[in-house]
Design an enzyme around this catalytic site. Structure first.
Site, PDB file in Angstrom:
ATOM      1  N   ARG A   1       1.008  -1.290   0.210  1.00 12.59           N
ATOM      2  CA  ARG A   1      -0.124   0.123   0.396  1.00 12.59           C
ATOM      3  C   ARG A   1       0.458   1.161   0.297  1.00 12.59           C
ATOM      4  O   ARG A   1       1.431   1.949   1.089  1.00 12.59           O
ATOM      5  CB  ARG A   1      -0.823  -0.150   1.083  1.00 12.59           C
ATOM      6  CG  ARG A   1      -2.068   0.712   1.573  1.00 12.59           C
ATOM      7  CD  ARG A   1      -2.717   0.854   2.146  1.00 12.59           C
ATOM      8  NE  ARG A   1      -3.901  -0.478   2.433  1.00 12.59           N
ATOM      9  CZ  ARG A   1      -4.532  -1.366   0.936  1.00 12.59           C
ATOM     10  NH1 ARG A   1      -5.059   0.095   0.678  1.00 12.59           N
ATOM     11  NH2 ARG A   1      -5.627  -2.417   1.823  1.00 12.59           N
TER      12      ARG A   1
ATOM     13  N   GLU B   1      -5.438  -8.625  -2.467  1.00 10.14           N
ATOM     14  CA  GLU B   1      -6.242  -8.038  -3.658  1.00 10.14           C
ATOM     15  C   GLU B   1      -4.759  -7.333  -5.246  1.00 10.14           C
ATOM     16  O   GLU B   1      -3.853  -6.732  -4.739  1.00 10.14           O
ATOM     17  CB  GLU B   1      -7.575  -7.080  -3.916  1.00 10.14           C
ATOM     18  CG  GLU B   1      -8.057  -6.042  -4.650  1.00 10.14           C
ATOM     19  CD  GLU B   1      -8.852  -4.834  -4.051  1.00 10.14           C
ATOM     20  OE1 GLU B   1      -9.104  -4.517  -4.934  1.00 10.14           O
ATOM     21  OE2 GLU B   1      -8.866  -5.112  -3.492  1.00 10.14           O
TER      22      GLU B   1
END
Length: 507
Positions: free
Chosen positions: A342, A414
């Site tokens: 992230r 994901e």
């Protein structure tokens, strides 16, 4: 524009007026014609599409920058369906307030039209030969009508703005097969491959990157702040290979390659369903401007045909777009987000489709199939999920996510999603098409100016082909060897000059 449908019943209309000055005062005193109280004017909390909220176009204190072609008549006639959808998606939209504002809008609009008709009637009476006293009375009546009409028209503009702001928070409808509930209720549609068994202690991508001299997070933190990084050496080649490979493969499917602008107007961001001004927004806004950095190429590609009518023969129109993406990642912290997982800036290849309404389900299946084929060809183990209602962003009618196994992180992560947004974005972006004469028009279609037939809103879909940092994690962690090397997946090797293995640097 407002798709308003019929006006209220005759109970909303005033009776034959007495002297007009008294009529105007009585109209302005009627509570359903005046602006709402402060309790009714608060707009719904604006949140990001990927955090279950809705869109909004607030450009200032209660005034939208733009207006969506929202079908208020349909909302009014399907209140139970809309209410259940808002509840299932955990949306902050206030349907009761939207319906209240819409009823007030219809009533006030009817009053405005009636006063306009009276003013026209007075003007027509003054065309003939009249006694001076009669003419003077008509002049006075016309003046009073004009003043009263100006007041009501101002109220109508403000009420229309409030209605737009509230209605823009209502999320898209939901596909009937979407599971209801939170993320944990999502259903696995497909699973490809299996978790690799290692007979040695595995490393995560951070350790591998350090040993292979691929990243520098420390220097990036000094230069730019946390969650930034330098790619070095073969990692640069790997990013370029992933981008070029994805564009090459997707272009074979009839997609037109694009490199997009990475700064866009805030209004375009909002029309696509994102909220640059919301609390905990994922969007970087540029101070003293109406522009933002994009968080995905979905935004500039979605806007490429804004306010236009596409020829039916051009549909479906498919794009594969490369861009850098910028996200604030507000609220993201912890071990699950460390390293490349992230970050604030990354490269991504995005697929985007404009199609006819009846084709969008088919195009959605095509997009998820392309994603699955891409990741399977790399040798990744992944699962495809049909995401539950609570995990859908406001624009999405249905969304499929792909989660790949990341052994170093010891979890699935994901790596892509594919969303069918039906006409949610096109109603905001103003993108229509004119069907061929053989195609039956929809019941609520409107004639285009100077056209030979009605236009309809296109459906839009988006899907990730490659989110580079996530795939770098997958490649490093899944294809690491006991000696510290990493095997490059075969499809990427031609794009890396034939390089087959990443090896630790010799000192």
């Amino acid at each position: 524009m407002l798709t308003c449908g019929r006006f209220l019943s005759s109970s909303a209309a005033a009776s034959t007026p007495s002297p007009f000055r008294n009529l105007t005062l009585s109209l302005l005193r009627r509570p359903h014609l005046r602006l709402l109280s402060s309790a009714a004017t608060a707009t719904a909390t604006a949140v990001e599409p990927d955090t279950k909220g809705g869109a909004g176009g607030a450009g200032g204190a209660g005034k939208p920058q733009w207006k969506a072609a929202i079908d208020f008549k349909w909302i009014r006639e399907n209140t139970d369906v809309v209410a259940a959808n808002i509840r299932d998606r955990n949306s902050a939209a206030n349907l009761d307030l939207v319906l209240q504002l819409y009823d007030e809008y219809l009533a006030l609009q009817k009053e405005v039209e009636r006063l306009r008709a009276e003013r026209n009637a007075v003007a027509n009476k003054m065309k003939g030969k009249l006694e001076p006293s009669v003419r003077q009375a008509l002049v006075e009546e016309g003046k009073n009508l004009k003043e009263g009409l100006i007041t009501l028209e101002e109220d109508l503009v403000q009420l229309t703005d409030k209605l737009q702001l509230e209605a823009q928070s209502i999320p898209n409808t939901t596909h009937p097969d979407v599971p209801v509930g939170g993320e944990e209720s999502s259903i696995v549609r497909k699973e490809v491959g299996s978790q690799r068994s290692f007979n040695f202690t595995i490393r995560d991508h951070l350790q591998l990157g350090k040993e292979l001299d691929l990243f520098d997070f420390d220097a990036a933190a000094e230069v730019s702040g946390s969650k930034f990084y330098y790619l070095k050496n073969e990692a640069v080649l790997l990013e370029m290979a992933l981008v070029n490979w994805a564009i090459t493969e997707v272009s074979k499917k009839g997609f037109t390659p694009l490199i997009t602008p990475e700064i866009v107007r805030s209004s375009v961001v909002e029309k696509c369903g994102f909220q640059p001004r919301a609390q905990n927004t994922q969007v970087y806004s540029i101070d003293n401007s109406d522009q933002c950095l994009i968080g995905t190429a979905e935004i500039p590609v979605g806007g490429i045909h804004m306010d236009s009518i596409l020829p039916d023969s051009d549909l479906p129109r498919k794009y594969v777009a490369y861009s850098h993406c910028f996200r604030t990642e507000a609220g993201a912290a912890g071990a699950a987000t460390r390293g490349l997982y992230r970050v604030h800036q990354f490269s991504k290849v995005e697929m985007f489709v404009f199609c006819r309404p009846e084709e969008s389900d088919k195009c959605h299946e095509e997009l998820i199939t392309i994603e699955e084929e891409l990741y399977a060809s790399l040798g990744l183990h992944f699962k495809t999920l049909d995401m539950a209602t609570g995990d859908l962003g406001a624009p999405a009618y249905r969304k499929f996510d792909i989660e790949a196994w990341m052994p170093g992180l010891d979890r699935y992560g994901e790596i892509s999603s594919a969303s069918n947004c039906t006409d949610y974005q096109s109603r905001r972006l103003g993108i229509r098409f004119r069907p061929s004469p053989a195609d039956p028009p929809p019941a609520n279609a409107k004639k285009g100016k100077g056209s030979s037939g009605p236009t309809q809103f296109v459906h839009t879909l988006n899907a990730t082909a490659v989110a580079v940092p996530r795939l770098i994690i997958c490649i490093l962690e899944n294809f690491q060897q006991e000696d510290g090397t990493v095997v490059i997946p075969e499809p990427l090797r031609p794009f890396m000059g034939g390089l087959e293995v990443l090896s630790p640097k010799t000192k």
